[in-house]
Design a protein around this motif. Sequence first.
Motif, short mmCIF file in Angstrom:
data_model
loop_
_atom_site.label_atom_id
_atom_site.label_comp_id
_atom_site.label_asym_id
_atom_site.label_seq_id
_atom_site.Cartn_x
_atom_site.Cartn_y
_atom_site.Cartn_z
N LEU A 7 0.82 -1.21 0.00
CA LEU A 7 0.00 0.00 0.00
C LEU A 7 0.85 1.27 0.00
O LEU A 7 0.35 2.36 -0.28
CB LEU A 7 -0.94 0.01 1.21
CG LEU A 7 -2.03 -1.07 1.26
CD1 LEU A 7 -2.90 -0.88 2.49
CD2 LEU A 7 -2.88 -1.06 0.00
N PHE A 10 0.51 3.77 -2.81
CA PHE A 10 -0.70 4.58 -2.96
C PHE A 10 -0.78 5.73 -1.95
O PHE A 10 -1.67 6.57 -2.05
CB PHE A 10 -1.95 3.71 -2.77
CG PHE A 10 -2.10 2.61 -3.79
CD1 PHE A 10 -2.68 2.87 -5.03
CD2 PHE A 10 -1.66 1.32 -3.52
CE1 PHE A 10 -2.83 1.87 -5.97
CE2 PHE A 10 -1.81 0.31 -4.45
CZ PHE A 10 -2.39 0.59 -5.68
N ALA A 107 -9.67 4.66 -8.72
CA ALA A 107 -9.09 3.31 -8.78
C ALA A 107 -8.18 3.05 -7.59
O ALA A 107 -8.20 1.96 -7.00
CB ALA A 107 -8.32 3.14 -10.09
N ALA A 108 -7.39 4.06 -7.21
CA ALA A 108 -6.50 3.90 -6.05
C ALA A 108 -7.29 3.73 -4.76
O ALA A 108 -6.98 2.85 -3.93
CB ALA A 108 -5.56 5.11 -5.95
N ARG A 110 -10.38 2.68 -4.46
CA ARG A 110 -11.05 1.38 -4.56
C ARG A 110 -10.10 0.25 -4.15
O ARG A 110 -10.47 -0.65 -3.41
CB ARG A 110 -11.53 1.20 -6.00
CG ARG A 110 -12.35 -0.02 -6.25
CD ARG A 110 -13.04 0.09 -7.60
NE ARG A 110 -12.11 0.24 -8.72
CZ ARG A 110 -12.12 1.24 -9.58
NH1 ARG A 110 -12.99 2.23 -9.47
NH2 ARG A 110 -11.27 1.28 -10.58
N THR A 111 -8.86 0.33 -4.62
CA THR A 111 -7.87 -0.71 -4.32
C THR A 111 -7.50 -0.73 -2.84
O THR A 111 -7.49 -1.79 -2.21
CB THR A 111 -6.60 -0.49 -5.18
OG1 THR A 111 -6.96 -0.57 -6.56
CG2 THR A 111 -5.55 -1.55 -4.86
N GLY A 114 -10.41 -1.87 -0.72
CA GLY A 114 -10.63 -3.30 -0.93
C GLY A 114 -9.70 -4.15 -0.08
O GLY A 114 -10.09 -5.18 0.48
N GLU A 115 -8.45 -3.69 0.04
CA GLU A 115 -7.48 -4.40 0.89
C GLU A 115 -7.85 -4.27 2.36
O GLU A 115 -7.81 -5.25 3.13
CB GLU A 115 -6.07 -3.82 0.67
CG GLU A 115 -5.51 -4.06 -0.71
CD GLU A 115 -5.06 -5.51 -0.92
OE1 GLU A 115 -4.60 -6.12 0.05
OE2 GLU A 115 -5.21 -6.01 -2.04
N ALA A 139 -15.29 -0.50 -3.87
CA ALA A 139 -14.40 -1.39 -3.13
C ALA A 139 -15.14 -2.65 -2.67
O ALA A 139 -14.59 -3.75 -2.69
CB ALA A 139 -13.81 -0.65 -1.92
N LYS A 142 -16.10 -4.78 -5.93
CA LYS A 142 -14.96 -5.53 -6.46
C LYS A 142 -14.79 -6.84 -5.71
O LYS A 142 -14.36 -7.85 -6.28
CB LYS A 142 -13.70 -4.67 -6.33
CG LYS A 142 -12.49 -5.24 -7.06
CD LYS A 142 -11.31 -4.28 -6.96
CE LYS A 142 -10.09 -4.84 -7.66
NZ LYS A 142 -8.92 -3.93 -7.54
N GLN A 143 -15.15 -6.84 -4.42
CA GLN A 143 -15.07 -8.06 -3.60
C GLN A 143 -16.36 -8.88 -3.67
O GLN A 143 -16.49 -9.91 -3.01
CB GLN A 143 -14.81 -7.68 -2.14
CG GLN A 143 -13.66 -6.71 -1.90
CD GLN A 143 -12.32 -7.37 -1.96
OE1 GLN A 143 -12.19 -8.54 -1.67
NE2 GLN A 143 -11.30 -6.62 -2.36
#
Length: 379
Positions: A7, A10, A107-108, A110-111, A114-115, A139, A142-143
């Motif tokens: 991470l 980001f 996008a960042a 969201r990523t 999501g983590e 986020a 996506k999962q």
Amino acid sequence: MADFTHLHDFLQPLSKASLNEDQEFDIAQIGGITDLFEDGELPDLEAADIILLGVGENRGNGPGKKSTDAPDLIRSEFYKLFYWHKDVKIADLGNLQQGVSLGDTYAALRTVLGELLQLQKPVIILGGSHDLTLAQYQAYAKQEFVIEASIADALIDLQEESPIPATGFLMDMLTEQPNYIKHYNHIGFQSYFVHPRMLETLDKLRFDCYRLGKIRENLEEAEPVLRNTDLFSLDINIIKHTDAPANSLSPNGFSGEEACALSRYAGMSTQLSTYGIYGYNPAKDKDQLTAKQIAQMLWYFMDGRSVKNKEALLEERDAFWEFHIAFGDIDTVFLKSKKTGRWWMQLPGKDFVPCAYSDYLLASNNEIPERWLRHQERM
């Protein structure tokens, strides 16, 4: 133990000293105990109860808008407050790096979210324009997590084909396919700002919209809504101008104390996993009063989290008072927590859902609570 070192790419680290005019925070202050991304080392996310993430992206408010230092101004005020909740630990991941385009920032975010969802701990996003809520939702999508979403906003951002993302993101969020929103709540809209057809559309979808005046009549009605929420997004335009000078939309709205109560209800939720606070524009603020207001809302979120930590599981029936009620031809059960005073009611399928004391009173008078009916309709 999950590895979150990737991470780094980001995120922008912080400096505690720069957040406090180059002074150290007292150990009794929140800044003194917060574990934050500093000197290239990520905080211990596994040990945290709450995770903070700043996102200053503001291009969603229209052409020419730039990133703001809103997250750091909020932090400066929040970290000065005193630390009362010894059972609540905070980790601060710093600020999300702004993308080349607005879509890159989405996008960042969201990523990263999501983590963080893997940790099953609430992440508080300090925004940024309100359209970042779309990335907040994505986020989960996506999962493939099916969620209940709640937004507190004086407006309903459903403008189709709007050139300004912050005024139309809700259309994308509710219509994107495949869609993972099982239910949507809108809290605190001001009727004179909302086209009647918007409300009709949301009602046909069995979504719940709560007018500002209705919630202010009995603020506790919002607690069961937030108790059942996974994603909560709040635009500071819900707070009246005198209590949040950076809100130039309306002189009317929730008081500062009421906004703190909503934040506390969010903190009490066992289900909530992301909470975005958006719309703070430092250029419109006066004496950083709005930053102070948001900081105090964060303090009350911590207070709610501390209450949540004391709540018993529904299976622990000795921790609840049980009331058997009949209304119409229906026999049901209401539970009241001995520890927190919160209520639940049983649906015909035997599942319990959050409710308010007012629902119990209606059922006791042989009336069917509207909350019970809405749950039945959705099922």
